[in-house]
Write a protein that holds these residues in place. Structure first.
Motif, PDB file in Angstrom:
ATOM      1  N   LYS A   1       3.876   8.877  -6.532  1.00  0.00           N
ATOM      2  CA  LYS A   1       4.437  10.396  -6.196  1.00  0.00           C
ATOM      3  C   LYS A   1       5.620  10.635  -6.900  1.00  0.00           C
ATOM      4  CE  LYS A   1       1.238  11.673  -3.702  1.00  0.00           C
ATOM      5  NZ  LYS A   1       0.138  12.838  -4.276  1.00  0.00           N
TER       6      LYS A   1
ATOM      7  N   GLY B   1       9.466   3.525  -2.161  1.00  0.00           N
ATOM      8  CA  GLY B   1       8.534   3.637  -3.319  1.00  0.00           C
ATOM      9  C   GLY B   1       9.159   4.586  -4.102  1.00  0.00           C
TER      10      GLY B   1
ATOM     11  N   THR C   1       7.199   4.015   1.885  1.00  0.00           N
ATOM     12  CA  THR C   1       6.912   5.082   0.827  1.00  0.00           C
ATOM     13  C   THR C   1       8.098   5.487   0.794  1.00  0.00           C
ATOM     14  OG1 THR C   1       4.844   5.340   2.397  1.00  0.00           O
ATOM     15  CG2 THR C   1       5.624   7.343   0.627  1.00  0.00           C
TER      16      THR C   1
ATOM     17  N   LEU D   1       1.840   4.312  -3.150  1.00  0.00           N
ATOM     18  CA  LEU D   1       1.572   5.590  -2.933  1.00  0.00           C
ATOM     19  C   LEU D   1       3.039   6.461  -3.387  1.00  0.00           C
ATOM     20  CD1 LEU D   1      -0.340   5.858   0.320  1.00  0.00           C
ATOM     21  CD2 LEU D   1      -1.102   6.344  -2.098  1.00  0.00           C
ATOM     22  N   GLY D   2       4.221   5.768  -2.880  1.00  0.00           N
ATOM     23  CA  GLY D   2       5.503   6.169  -3.175  1.00  0.00           C
ATOM     24  C   GLY D   2       5.895   6.155  -4.477  1.00  0.00           C
TER      25      GLY D   2
ATOM     26  N   GLU E   1      11.661   2.690   4.975  1.00  0.00           N
ATOM     27  CA  GLU E   1       9.950   2.967   5.205  1.00  0.00           C
ATOM     28  C   GLU E   1       9.514   2.684   3.806  1.00  0.00           C
ATOM     29  OE1 GLU E   1       7.766   5.210   4.170  1.00  0.00           O
ATOM     30  OE2 GLU E   1       6.435   4.277   5.367  1.00  0.00           O
TER      31      GLU E   1
ATOM     32  N   ARG F   1       0.941  -0.950  -0.066  1.00  0.00           N
ATOM     33  CA  ARG F   1       0.043  -0.059  -0.072  1.00  0.00           C
ATOM     34  C   ARG F   1       0.881   1.452   0.037  1.00  0.00           C
ATOM     35  NH1 ARG F   1      -3.807  -0.871   4.477  1.00  0.00           N
ATOM     36  NH2 ARG F   1      -4.412  -2.380   3.032  1.00  0.00           N
ATOM     37  N   ARG F   2       1.686   1.283   0.880  1.00  0.00           N
ATOM     38  CA  ARG F   2       2.677   2.550   0.941  1.00  0.00           C
ATOM     39  C   ARG F   2       3.669   2.487  -0.244  1.00  0.00           C
ATOM     40  NH1 ARG F   2       2.958   0.330   6.210  1.00  0.00           N
ATOM     41  NH2 ARG F   2       5.193  -0.133   6.025  1.00  0.00           N
ATOM     42  N   LEU F   3       4.113   1.434  -0.830  1.00  0.00           N
ATOM     43  CA  LEU F   3       5.097   1.345  -1.901  1.00  0.00           C
ATOM     44  C   LEU F   3       4.245   1.962  -3.001  1.00  0.00           C
ATOM     45  CD1 LEU F   3       6.801  -2.053  -1.939  1.00  0.00           C
ATOM     46  CD2 LEU F   3       7.810   0.074  -2.222  1.00  0.00           C
TER      47      LEU F   3
END
Length: 329
Positions: A44, A144, A141, A40-41, A139, A36-38
């Motif tokens: 962006k 990512g 994000t 988003l990263g 981390e 999920r965080r990957l």
């Protein structure tokens, strides 16, 4: 179009049993949260499409349940056999479809299989708590973002990636396996398929990652021990009692041991080190084994043709220097 790919194999039954036995909190649900965080990263950082390998646990679809990225996130079409060949196949398909980087969540099996399937594009293997081929923690994000910057072409690959080392295992001068992980030589053929290294029975240890003080990587007491990657170095270590030199070796998830070293030799690319014990086993990260038949000659050769590995810290530092991110005022 800039494409990134995510490989998030579910843990095998053996992996899950080992994680539970050693009290680690990392499982498939943790991979869902990391993915999920990957995503988003990656979004962006300018990636315009994300590919992923389907699996029975539906790791990526579960991750998408809580977010709505503005870029397409698509599964590759492929047969699923629920073994390591899936990641090898997926890596090759993703590269063919134009992926500029692979983000790999998982331990040795996932990372090793993916890298054997595709070493032409940069990889970012993130540990989820077990021993990992490449000791990279970050981390999700931020990781990512780093992978996305490489995939989108905003930073040159060579400026933010290093070429990993690996070993060729030779029996009677013929290559029988390629190891992207630390290798140990057992003098007891009955130690096969053990998750825990019996370090007192290991006369030789070969390593290609980090420094001699940081062999291996684990979750300790539920907390991640962060180890930054270094330019790869090959070392041949002779183990023995009574030596003033010790290294920390990961013998199982969450467990470290101080291992005495009576000899350290730097391995130059292409250099061959003979195996002292035969018959025996060459164990890769204490789990997968290559048997040395009786009467055979065995050796290990350092090979620098491993995959390009994304260095998260170096990539993010370069991105800030290039003005891709603004410092808070």
């Amino acid at each position: 179009m800039s494409i990134a790919a995510i490989l998030a194999n579910p843990a095998s039954g053996k992996d899950i049993r080992r994680l539970v036995a050693h009290g680690s909190v990392f499982d498939n649900q943790e991979k869902v949260r990391m993915v999920r965080r990957l995503i988003l990263g990656l979004e962006k950082a300018g990636v315009t499409k994300i590919l992923y390998m389907p699996d029975g646990y539906a790791i990526v679809p579960r991750a998408l349940n809580a977010i709505s990225p503005s870029i397409p996130v698509e599964a590759v079409e492929m047969p699923i056999r629920n073994n390591q060949t899936d990641t090898t196949t997926a890596a090759g398909i993703m590269e063919t479809l134009g992926a500029q980087c692979l983000v790999i969540l998982g331990g040795d099996g996932t990372s090793r299989a993916a890298c054997k399937g595709s070493v032409a594009i940069p990889v970012l293997p993130l540990s989820t708590g077990t021993n990992n081929v490449f000791p990279i923690m970050g981390e999700a994000t931020v990781a990512g973002l780093a992978a996305g910057l490489v995939a989108s072409g905003r930073l040159p690959r060579k400026a933010c990636c290093y070429r990993s080392c690996m070993f060729d295992i030779l029996i009677n001068n013929e290559v029988v396996d390629m190891a992207l992980v630390d290798a140990a030589v057992y003098d007891d053929v009955f130690l096969g398929s053990k998750a825990v290294w019996h370090m007192e029975k290991v006369p030789q240890l070969f390593m290609t990652r980090c420094s001699a003080s940081a062999i291996g990587l684990s979750a300790i007491g539920g907390q991640l021990r962060s180890i930054r990657p270094e330019e790869p170095l090959g070392l041949a270590l002779r183990l023995g009692e009574g030596s003033p030199v010790v290294v920390s070796a990961a013998i199982a998830p969450g467990m470290f041991a101080d291992v005495p070293i009576c000899g350290i030799s730097e391995m130059a690319p292409g250099q061959i080190f003979n195996i002292e014990t035969s018959p025996g086993l060459i164990a890769l990260d204490g789990e997968r084994e290559v048997e040395i038949p009786s009467g055979s000659h065995a050796s290990i050769r350092l090979n620098t043709e491993g995959p390009l590995v994304i260095d998260v810290d170096k990539t993010m530092a370069l991105a800030r220097t290039e003005g891709l991110f603004r410092q808070p005022s």
